[in-house]
Design an enzyme around this catalytic site. Structure first.
Site, short mmCIF file in Angstrom:
data_model
loop_
_atom_site.label_atom_id
_atom_site.label_comp_id
_atom_site.label_asym_id
_atom_site.label_seq_id
_atom_site.Cartn_x
_atom_site.Cartn_y
_atom_site.Cartn_z
CG LEU A 45 -1.94 -1.20 1.20
CD1 LEU A 45 -2.64 -1.33 2.54
CD2 LEU A 45 -2.95 -1.04 0.07
N PRO A 46 0.27 2.45 -0.21
CG PRO A 46 -1.13 4.00 -1.24
CD PRO A 46 -1.15 2.68 -0.53
CE LYS A 98 12.11 1.30 -1.18
NZ LYS A 98 10.73 0.90 -1.41
CE LYS A 120 5.41 6.38 0.62
NZ LYS A 120 6.14 5.39 1.47
#
Length: 303
Positions: free
Chosen positions: A73-74, A180, A249
């Protein structure tokens, strides 16, 4: 505990640009999939290509009877909503002992809280974000960075192996997501450096393609020069399959980790500011390789 091997049932939530090819790999490996996405078209398209997969109308319905749940998901807020807090959240359909694998790019501090909350319900969490983009999602060669218990990784290894080539346990819950974010900071910084070098070199009269070839045979070589230079930037196709908005993000997540640890990282702060401003100019939905266009804009403004 039982190893997650075919034909085990996996609930897969999130059939977007990366989620769909990852789910494809699982289906092709022989896993039974119960799929859900807010886009019912994405669900119907997937089931149309994989008749053995079951379309479901909610995260809870997808989770029912599944040995594991994968989210792609985002962000972490969307994950928490789908897994724990939303109406018809997946946790209401999962049985104790099931494994939750968040393969999204989420904030590691939030991931640690999610792990604690799920543990209270008898559910283990692995945060397992990926690197490699759509191309490597399609061919199953993603790099998977895992946070969580080693025993849980071994349970999940056959499923991860269907999607990725390199599977690395980075530490406890949250470690995969921290890794990440930091990896993408290096990726973003390298891409900007290459783009600025190309802008300056081209203004001087150097051929961009030749420049990339020289970078790749010299100390300037990086993922940006090897994978994105000629392919997406010099060609101006700008189609690497990862948006500028998602890059911002991830950079903000990396900066949040540094801030949480009370570490002053000026270059990281500058990277966030650079990409955030670029988003305002080229658009958050632009491919992240279009940062080259932003570098050109800045160069023209300074002339």
């Amino acid at each position: 505990m039982t190893t997650l091997a075919p034909p085990a049932t996996i609930a897969f939530i999130g059939l977007g640009m990366m989620g769909r090819p990852m789910a494809n790999r699982l289906a092709e490996a022989g896993f039974k999939l119960r799929v859900f996405d807010l886009s019912q078209k994405a669900v119907s398209d997937f089931v149309g290509s994989h008749p053995s997969a079951l379309a479901t109308a909610s995260a809870k319905a997808a989770a029912q009877g599944a040995a594991a749940l994968i989210t792609m998901l985002p962000d972490g807020k969307a994950v928490r909503q789908a897994v724990l807090e939303g109406r018809d959240a997946a946790v209401e359909g999962l049985e104790a002992g099931a494994l939750v694998m968040d393969m999204s790019s989420s904030n590691p501090v939030d991931t640690q809280k999610l792990a604690r909350d799920l543990a209270g319900r008898g559910l283990a969490l692995l945060d397992a974000p990926v690197s490699g983009g759509v191309k490597r999602a399609v061919d199953g060669s993603l790099s998977i960075m895992v946070g969580g218990a080693a025993a849980d990784l071994e349970r999940a290894r056959p499923a991860f192996a269907a999607m990725g080539k390199t599977i690395t346990l980075c530490g406890p819950a949250g470690a995969g997501h921290a890794m990440k974010a930091l990896n993408n900071y290096l990726s973003a910084a390298g891409l900007v450096a290459m783009c600025e070098a190309l802008v300056v070199g081209e203004a001087f009269g150097l051929d961009p393609g030749t420049m990339v070839d020289v970078f790749n045979s010299s100390t300037g070589k990086s993922n940006a020069t090897e994978v994105k230079g000629r392919q997406f930037v010099v060609s101006r196709t700008f189609a690497a399959g990862f948006t500028a908005g998602l890059m911002v993000k991830d950079l903000r997540t990396a900066a949040d980790v540094a801030s949480h640890l009370k570490l002053n990282m000026p270059n990281l702060k500058q990277a966030v500011a650079y990409w955030a401003d670029a988003n305002g100019r080229i658009g958050a939905s632009a491919d992240h390789t279009e940062i080259f266009r932003y570098a050109e804009m800045l160069a023209e403004e300074g002339s």
